[in-house]
Scaffold this motif. Structure first.
Motif, mmCIF file in Angstrom:
data_model
loop_
_atom_site.group_PDB
_atom_site.id
_atom_site.type_symbol
_atom_site.label_atom_id
_atom_site.label_comp_id
_atom_site.label_asym_id
_atom_site.label_seq_id
_atom_site.Cartn_x
_atom_site.Cartn_y
_atom_site.Cartn_z
ATOM 1 N N PHE A 185 0.852 -1.193 0.000
ATOM 2 C CA PHE A 185 0.000 0.000 0.000
ATOM 3 C C PHE A 185 0.886 1.241 0.000
ATOM 4 C CE2 PHE A 185 -1.966 -3.525 2.168
ATOM 5 C CZ PHE A 185 -3.189 -3.626 1.525
ATOM 6 N N ARG A 186 0.545 2.218 -0.833
ATOM 7 C CA ARG A 186 1.348 3.434 -0.929
ATOM 8 C C ARG A 186 1.353 4.203 0.381
ATOM 9 N NH1 ARG A 186 0.631 8.741 -2.128
ATOM 10 N NH2 ARG A 186 -1.537 8.477 -2.681
ATOM 11 N N THR A 187 0.218 4.207 1.084
ATOM 12 C CA THR A 187 0.126 4.937 2.352
ATOM 13 C C THR A 187 -0.611 4.104 3.397
ATOM 14 O OG1 THR A 187 -2.006 5.971 1.846
ATOM 15 C CG2 THR A 187 -0.024 7.161 1.098
ATOM 16 N N GLY A 188 -0.433 4.489 4.643
ATOM 17 C CA GLY A 188 -1.181 3.849 5.725
ATOM 18 C C GLY A 188 -2.671 4.098 5.589
ATOM 19 N N LYS A 189 -3.040 5.250 5.080
ATOM 20 C CA LYS A 189 -4.458 5.591 4.889
ATOM 21 C C LYS A 189 -5.113 4.620 3.896
ATOM 22 C CE LYS A 189 -7.289 9.547 3.495
ATOM 23 N NZ LYS A 189 -7.252 10.954 3.060
ATOM 24 N N ILE A 190 -4.409 4.318 2.806
ATOM 25 C CA ILE A 190 -4.936 3.372 1.816
ATOM 26 C C ILE A 190 -5.008 1.978 2.418
ATOM 27 C CG2 ILE A 190 -4.430 2.218 -0.377
ATOM 28 C CD1 ILE A 190 -3.338 4.932 -1.374
ATOM 29 N N LYS A 191 -4.001 1.598 3.190
ATOM 30 C CA LYS A 191 -4.003 0.281 3.828
ATOM 31 C C LYS A 191 -5.195 0.138 4.765
ATOM 32 C CE LYS A 191 -1.193 -2.906 6.470
ATOM 33 N NZ LYS A 191 0.092 -3.207 7.068
ATOM 34 N N ARG A 192 -5.451 1.153 5.586
ATOM 35 C CA ARG A 192 -6.596 1.101 6.503
ATOM 36 C C ARG A 192 -7.905 0.994 5.739
ATOM 37 N NH1 ARG A 192 -3.339 4.809 8.894
ATOM 38 N NH2 ARG A 192 -4.529 6.573 8.088
ATOM 39 N N LEU A 193 -8.022 1.728 4.651
ATOM 40 C CA LEU A 193 -9.230 1.680 3.839
ATOM 41 C C LEU A 193 -9.459 0.266 3.291
ATOM 42 C CD1 LEU A 193 -11.413 3.636 2.781
ATOM 43 C CD2 LEU A 193 -10.000 3.951 0.764
ATOM 44 N N CYS A 194 -8.388 -0.411 2.931
ATOM 45 C CA CYS A 194 -8.491 -1.775 2.395
ATOM 46 C C CYS A 194 -8.725 -2.811 3.480
ATOM 47 C CB CYS A 194 -7.220 -2.126 1.622
ATOM 48 S SG CYS A 194 -7.055 -1.209 0.079
ATOM 49 N N GLU A 195 -8.238 -2.569 4.677
ATOM 50 C CA GLU A 195 -8.322 -3.562 5.741
ATOM 51 C C GLU A 195 -9.505 -3.380 6.679
ATOM 52 O OE1 GLU A 195 -4.457 -3.393 7.557
ATOM 53 O OE2 GLU A 195 -3.600 -4.718 6.028
ATOM 54 N N ARG A 196 -10.112 -2.228 6.670
ATOM 55 C CA ARG A 196 -11.220 -1.949 7.582
ATOM 56 C C ARG A 196 -12.495 -1.700 6.784
ATOM 57 N NH1 ARG A 196 -7.966 2.236 11.490
ATOM 58 N NH2 ARG A 196 -6.465 0.718 12.273
ATOM 59 N N GLY A 197 -13.333 -2.724 6.752
ATOM 60 C CA GLY A 197 -14.560 -2.656 5.971
ATOM 61 C C GLY A 197 -15.467 -1.509 6.353
ATOM 62 N N ALA A 198 -15.582 -1.226 7.643
ATOM 63 C CA ALA A 198 -16.466 -0.142 8.089
ATOM 64 C C ALA A 198 -15.956 1.207 7.592
ATOM 65 C CB ALA A 198 -16.575 -0.145 9.614
ATOM 66 N N GLU A 199 -14.641 1.389 7.622
ATOM 67 C CA GLU A 199 -14.067 2.653 7.131
ATOM 68 C C GLU A 199 -14.273 2.786 5.626
ATOM 69 O OE1 GLU A 199 -9.876 5.131 7.107
ATOM 70 O OE2 GLU A 199 -10.203 3.616 8.640
ATOM 71 N N ALA A 200 -14.081 1.697 4.887
ATOM 72 C CA ALA A 200 -14.299 1.722 3.439
ATOM 73 C C ALA A 200 -15.758 2.043 3.126
ATOM 74 C CB ALA A 200 -13.898 0.391 2.824
ATOM 75 N N GLN A 201 -16.670 1.443 3.863
ATOM 76 C CA GLN A 201 -18.088 1.691 3.620
ATOM 77 C C GLN A 201 -18.438 3.149 3.917
ATOM 78 O OE1 GLN A 201 -20.646 -1.353 5.056
ATOM 79 N NE2 GLN A 201 -22.503 -0.184 4.682
ATOM 80 N N ARG A 202 -17.883 3.682 4.991
ATOM 81 C CA ARG A 202 -18.158 5.074 5.356
ATOM 82 C C ARG A 202 -17.592 6.045 4.313
ATOM 83 N NH1 ARG A 202 -15.302 5.293 9.565
ATOM 84 N NH2 ARG A 202 -13.735 6.786 8.942
ATOM 85 N N ARG A 203 -16.387 5.795 3.835
ATOM 86 C CA ARG A 203 -15.732 6.736 2.928
ATOM 87 C C ARG A 203 -16.095 6.537 1.460
ATOM 88 N NH1 ARG A 203 -9.835 6.856 3.578
ATOM 89 N NH2 ARG A 203 -10.078 8.462 1.998
ATOM 90 N N ALA A 250 -17.347 -0.162 -1.464
ATOM 91 C CA ALA A 250 -16.668 -0.929 -0.419
ATOM 92 C C ALA A 250 -16.797 -2.425 -0.692
ATOM 93 C CB ALA A 250 -17.239 -0.578 0.949
ATOM 94 N N LYS A 251 -17.963 -2.848 -1.127
ATOM 95 C CA LYS A 251 -18.181 -4.261 -1.446
ATOM 96 C C LYS A 251 -17.295 -4.683 -2.614
ATOM 97 C CE LYS A 251 -21.815 -7.524 -2.686
ATOM 98 N NZ LYS A 251 -23.239 -7.701 -2.957
ATOM 99 N N LYS A 252 -17.237 -3.849 -3.652
ATOM 100 C CA LYS A 252 -16.403 -4.177 -4.815
ATOM 101 C C LYS A 252 -14.921 -4.122 -4.449
ATOM 102 C CE LYS A 252 -19.560 -3.890 -8.361
ATOM 103 N NZ LYS A 252 -19.869 -3.581 -9.703
ATOM 104 N N LEU A 253 -14.530 -3.216 -3.558
ATOM 105 C CA LEU A 253 -13.146 -3.146 -3.111
ATOM 106 C C LEU A 253 -12.752 -4.472 -2.448
ATOM 107 C CD1 LEU A 253 -10.470 -1.694 -2.556
ATOM 108 C CD2 LEU A 253 -11.541 -0.725 -0.489
ATOM 109 N N ARG A 254 -13.587 -4.978 -1.574
ATOM 110 C CA ARG A 254 -13.304 -6.266 -0.922
ATOM 111 C C ARG A 254 -13.157 -7.378 -1.962
ATOM 112 N NH1 ARG A 254 -17.166 -4.194 2.573
ATOM 113 N NH2 ARG A 254 -18.805 -5.508 1.716
ATOM 114 N N ALA A 255 -14.031 -7.376 -2.958
ATOM 115 C CA ALA A 255 -13.978 -8.403 -4.002
ATOM 116 C C ALA A 255 -12.694 -8.273 -4.828
ATOM 117 C CB ALA A 255 -15.201 -8.301 -4.907
ATOM 118 N N ARG A 256 -12.318 -7.051 -5.187
ATOM 119 C CA ARG A 256 -11.100 -6.843 -5.989
ATOM 120 C C ARG A 256 -9.854 -7.245 -5.196
ATOM 121 N NH1 ARG A 256 -14.651 -6.980 -8.796
ATOM 122 N NH2 ARG A 256 -15.626 -5.309 -9.932
#
Length: 109
Positions: free
Chosen positions: A5-23, A29-35
């Protein structure tokens, strides 16, 4: 495939489903998890089918995008010490087995 991951922010977005869904919203967020699952399961980028993988141009030359939803993309770059390239300089995506997630969002804005 190995994923960085280029940044910690991107890593958190990929690893934390609730944060991805919120942002990103529920659909992206669902497609991100699938990709991310597709990336982990693939031996190389060339094995990816879902998300309409497409190489980018311009200031994102050497990167590849996967569609999420609503204009959002998951943008990857090769994460090899020496990037495998063709004679014309194009990335040999079939030889890329390590990627770095560079950006998640709508780069058209």
């Amino acid at each position: 495939m190995e994923i960085a991951f280029r940044t910690g922010k991107i890593k958190r977005l990929c690893e934390r489903g609730a944060e991805a869904q919120r942002r990103l919203g529920e659909a992206s967020a669902k497609k991100l998890r699938a990709r991310l699952s597709d990336l982990e399961a693939a031996a190389s980028v060339a094995e990816l089918v879902a998300g309409r993988p497409h190489p980018l141009t311009g200031d994102r030359l050497g990167q590849l995008a996967l569609d999420l939803s609503g204009g959002r993309r998951l943008v990857l770059s090769p994460d090899h010490e020496t990037t495998p390239v063709e004679a014309d300089g194009a990335v040999q995506w079939d030889r890329v087995t390590r990627v770095c997630i560079e950006f998640i969002g709508d780069y058209h804005d």
